[in-house]
Design a protein around this motif. Sequence first.
Motif, PDB file in Angstrom:
ATOM      1  N   ALA A 598     -25.157 -73.937  13.872  1.00 13.15           N
ATOM      2  CA  ALA A 598     -24.572 -75.233  13.537  1.00 13.15           C
ATOM      3  C   ALA A 598     -25.572 -76.358  13.785  1.00 13.15           C
ATOM      4  CB  ALA A 598     -23.303 -75.469  14.347  1.00 13.15           C
ATOM      5  N   ALA A 599     -26.328 -76.273  14.892  1.00 14.45           N
ATOM      6  CA  ALA A 599     -27.302 -77.319  15.204  1.00 14.45           C
ATOM      7  C   ALA A 599     -28.389 -77.380  14.144  1.00 14.45           C
ATOM      8  CB  ALA A 599     -27.904 -77.072  16.584  1.00 14.45           C
ATOM      9  N   ASP A 600     -28.914 -76.219  13.737  1.00 11.50           N
ATOM     10  CA  ASP A 600     -29.947 -76.196  12.702  1.00 11.50           C
ATOM     11  C   ASP A 600     -29.403 -76.710  11.373  1.00 11.50           C
ATOM     12  OD1 ASP A 600     -31.687 -75.202  14.557  1.00 11.50           O
ATOM     13  OD2 ASP A 600     -31.624 -73.128  13.835  1.00 11.50           O
ATOM     14  N   THR A 601     -28.148 -76.391  11.079  1.00 14.70           N
ATOM     15  CA  THR A 601     -27.548 -76.850   9.826  1.00 14.70           C
ATOM     16  C   THR A 601     -27.398 -78.364   9.823  1.00 14.70           C
ATOM     17  OG1 THR A 601     -26.344 -74.753   9.666  1.00 14.70           O
ATOM     18  CG2 THR A 601     -25.592 -76.569   8.274  1.00 14.70           C
ATOM     19  N   ARG A 602     -27.036 -78.930  10.950  1.00 18.44           N
ATOM     20  CA  ARG A 602     -26.945 -80.395  11.047  1.00 18.44           C
ATOM     21  C   ARG A 602     -28.320 -81.028  10.829  1.00 18.44           C
ATOM     22  NH1 ARG A 602     -22.143 -82.135  12.996  1.00 18.44           N
ATOM     23  NH2 ARG A 602     -20.738 -80.467  13.672  1.00 18.44           N
ATOM     24  N   GLN A 603     -29.349 -80.393  11.349  1.00 26.81           N
ATOM     25  CA  GLN A 603     -30.710 -80.879  11.134  1.00 26.81           C
ATOM     26  C   GLN A 603     -31.048 -80.888   9.641  1.00 26.81           C
ATOM     27  OE1 GLN A 603     -34.161 -78.224  11.772  1.00 26.81           O
ATOM     28  NE2 GLN A 603     -34.739 -79.664  13.409  1.00 26.81           N
ATOM     29  N   TRP A 604     -30.746 -79.803   8.941  1.00 26.54           N
ATOM     30  CA  TRP A 604     -31.012 -79.725   7.503  1.00 26.54           C
ATOM     31  C   TRP A 604     -30.222 -80.773   6.733  1.00 26.54           C
ATOM     32  CZ3 TRP A 604     -30.774 -73.737   6.277  1.00 26.54           C
ATOM     33  CH2 TRP A 604     -31.725 -73.083   7.062  1.00 26.54           C
ATOM     34  N   PHE A 605     -28.952 -80.904   7.107  1.00 26.95           N
ATOM     35  CA  PHE A 605     -28.079 -81.846   6.417  1.00 26.95           C
ATOM     36  C   PHE A 605     -28.657 -83.260   6.507  1.00 26.95           C
ATOM     37  CE2 PHE A 605     -24.460 -84.630   5.857  1.00 26.95           C
ATOM     38  CZ  PHE A 605     -23.691 -83.987   4.894  1.00 26.95           C
ATOM     39  N   GLY A 606     -29.252 -83.582   7.674  1.00 28.17           N
ATOM     40  CA  GLY A 606     -29.746 -84.935   7.909  1.00 28.17           C
ATOM     41  C   GLY A 606     -30.932 -85.332   7.062  1.00 28.17           C
ATOM     42  N   PHE A 607     -31.684 -84.381   6.508  1.00 28.48           N
ATOM     43  CA  PHE A 607     -32.760 -84.777   5.593  1.00 28.48           C
ATOM     44  C   PHE A 607     -32.393 -84.518   4.133  1.00 28.48           C
ATOM     45  CE2 PHE A 607     -34.202 -80.364   6.594  1.00 28.48           C
ATOM     46  CZ  PHE A 607     -34.400 -79.853   5.307  1.00 28.48           C
ATOM     47  N   MET A 608     -31.431 -83.643   3.875  1.00 27.20           N
ATOM     48  CA  MET A 608     -30.996 -83.424   2.492  1.00 27.20           C
ATOM     49  C   MET A 608     -30.120 -84.564   1.978  1.00 27.20           C
ATOM     50  SD  MET A 608     -30.174 -79.337   2.869  1.00 27.20           S
ATOM     51  CE  MET A 608     -29.379 -79.200   1.286  1.00 27.20           C
ATOM     52  N   ASP A 609     -29.408 -85.232   2.900  1.00 25.17           N
ATOM     53  CA  ASP A 609     -28.531 -86.341   2.519  1.00 25.17           C
ATOM     54  C   ASP A 609     -29.390 -87.586   2.273  1.00 25.17           C
ATOM     55  OD1 ASP A 609     -26.474 -88.142   2.150  1.00 25.17           O
ATOM     56  OD2 ASP A 609     -25.903 -88.214   4.265  1.00 25.17           O
ATOM     57  N   ARG A 610     -29.947 -87.694   1.066  1.00 21.28           N
ATOM     58  CA  ARG A 610     -30.948 -88.714   0.759  1.00 21.28           C
ATOM     59  C   ARG A 610     -30.422 -90.134   0.878  1.00 21.28           C
ATOM     60  NH1 ARG A 610     -35.573 -86.072   1.506  1.00 21.28           N
ATOM     61  NH2 ARG A 610     -35.697 -84.166   0.266  1.00 21.28           N
ATOM     62  N   ASN A 611     -29.180 -90.358   0.488  1.00 17.20           N
ATOM     63  CA  ASN A 611     -28.647 -91.725   0.535  1.00 17.20           C
ATOM     64  C   ASN A 611     -27.870 -92.017   1.823  1.00 17.20           C
ATOM     65  OD1 ASN A 611     -26.334 -90.274   0.118  1.00 17.20           O
ATOM     66  ND2 ASN A 611     -25.802 -91.246  -1.844  1.00 17.20           N
ATOM     67  N   LEU A 612     -27.900 -91.087   2.770  1.00 22.53           N
ATOM     68  CA  LEU A 612     -27.322 -91.279   4.108  1.00 22.53           C
ATOM     69  C   LEU A 612     -25.831 -91.603   4.064  1.00 22.53           C
ATOM     70  CD1 LEU A 612     -30.127 -93.499   5.720  1.00 22.53           C
ATOM     71  CD2 LEU A 612     -30.121 -91.037   5.359  1.00 22.53           C
ATOM     72  N   ASP A 613     -25.114 -91.053   3.079  1.00 25.51           N
ATOM     73  CA  ASP A 613     -23.685 -91.372   2.968  1.00 25.51           C
ATOM     74  C   ASP A 613     -22.783 -90.306   3.578  1.00 25.51           C
ATOM     75  OD1 ASP A 613     -23.907 -89.319   1.134  1.00 25.51           O
ATOM     76  OD2 ASP A 613     -22.856 -90.368  -0.483  1.00 25.51           O
TER      77      ASP A 613
END
Length: 669
Positions: A598-613
């Motif tokens: 889950a922690a690694d997935t949150r890390q990935w999500f944080g750079f894939m979400d380009r518009n930070l929404d």
Amino acid sequence: MRRRVSRTDHRPSDPQPCMRALRILGLLLLALAVPAAATTVDNFVLLDHAGDAHELYYGDPAAIVVLVQGNGCPIVRAALPTFKALRDEFEPQNVRFLMLNANLQDDRRSIRNEAAEWAIDMPVLDDSTQLIGESLGLIRTGEVLVIDPASRQLVYRGPIDDRLTYERQKAAANDHYLRDALTAQLAGEPIAVAQRDAVGCLINFPERKADHAQISYSDTIAPLLKEKCAVCHHPGGIGPWAMTSYTMVRGFAPMMREVIRTKRMPPWHADPHIGIWVGDRSMSDEQTRTLVHWIEAGAPRGDGPDPLATVGAASDVWPLGEPDLVLEVPPFTVPASGVVDYQFPVIKNPLTDGVWVSAATVIPGDRNVVHHVLVGASNGPSTAPRNEESVFDNYIIGYAPGNESARMPEGTGVFVPAGADFLLQMHYTPYGKEAVDRTRIGLYFADQAPGNFLRHQVVLDPTIRIPPNAGRHEEVAYYPFERAARLHLLVPHAHYRGRSSRFELQYPDGRSEVLLSVPNYDFNWQRTYEFAEPKAVPAGARLVHRTEYDNSAANPGNPAPERTVPWGLQSWDEMLYGAFSFSYVDESSDAPIYDKLAADTRQWFGFMDRNLDGRLVWTEMPKQLKRRLVQGFKQVDTNGDGGLDVDEFINLRRMGARQAAAAASVGSD
């Protein structure tokens, strides 16, 4: 017949006096065209009212214009429209415009408020020590300075024009001094009048009247240097010279003044207006003033003993005391030149029981070649393949110059289970001579479980692409916290093109708070910033990390401005990399809840979400993920909002992990 000369006829009968007069007039005009005594302007770095760093001689401008600003000064306020218009006219011609505030009564907050009220849309440099204003000989606000960067000479000082005076102003100026000076400077011609008296508010420089020759080396300067500088500048230390005597300090005094003015030293780069940090190596304004004034007074010795005579050589003595376990890194030969790939040695754990690491120290075998060392441990006996990220699975310490030892924040520790291997990442840089490195790592164990785990994570983006010749390119990513936590440490990291870096905490209610700003990032110093008091992070908050890069030719450390720069381990590539250490509020050393997937997935999500929404829509997803979801996106998008939130993304990864495990089980059968 000789003509009679009347009283009203001034033509001389002899032409020689006329010629002599013309020559004298020509010499006078030539004298007015250059300053009576050229003024050299030394380089400096200051932060502006927004907290951004500005180096005076950065890049290659044709001229630099500085308006001396002061809050509440009616002359400055009335001059702003004209100054902005000249900025708009000459900035496209490669002229740089700045403002400088050296007032005792003004600070960054009040300057920021003044800038907002009066629509000041250019940097206002905050000379909080008054050292720059003193060196420029400032007297009044409202004065403008024109500097020739090629010669580093002050070529004009005075008013912008003749429109303003005290208590009154003309509808329009008759003489445009600054415009004329810039026109001449750009044309390579001498400026007709290089100095004029300016109108404005007097600036109080009380230290300019002080007798700095009376500053005591023995009582004031040497103790200051011992506290702030000798930790690196000692025999065998990482400083290039050792502060072992007054004679050494006096010899290097001019260089010390330079590196202090340009903020290269002391090597502490956090914005002093943001955060309170453990082990802060910065000097206060008062300390900076005292040291520079002493140097400018000729670095007098005075009376008394020399406290620097007791500065000893670096030794192999462990600074935190004798470790409980010393790890010997296998010897590694670093060639005299070339590029050395990152090394990932593994050290077998000689312990039979699990231990809680409470502190660690790294002593490089050869400080000249060891750029950094990362130390971690596996989470237990394992023969699974490891990669460059494995060191972060159970991270312990990172060494870089100035970052040799670390104590875990109170109430936390890193647990190393029995049989776990110690994992290292070693970065070596050749320095012209072959060397053999034998680095040692000292670990200190807690007598009992500390109460909580110190967890480590990174805000990163391995997909960054920095465009060619981009002077100010920003990349951003974030880490979303699913539960309440306490932040303990922040570590910004970039390479040669890193210009500035910051961490922000975005609260669930939409508020945003800057936790750390490093406005003048320096790749040579990889600092860890530990909060004096842990920062509370509510569930649902985000830790946002931003780094600005300078990929232009103005960056003296840029190896290839014409290159599109990708992510990479080596320093000629780049990283968006913001490491942080934290502990969960509801976790304890006897009840772990950390979920690595889950922690690694949150890390990935944080750079894939380009518009930070907070949602991953189809256009933000990488091709591999799109191929996987092309037939099943609606089943994964459980709330039907057309995107994946972080929980839906974690569920998707759990599903993939289960499928992979099932396939492996079938294969083994």
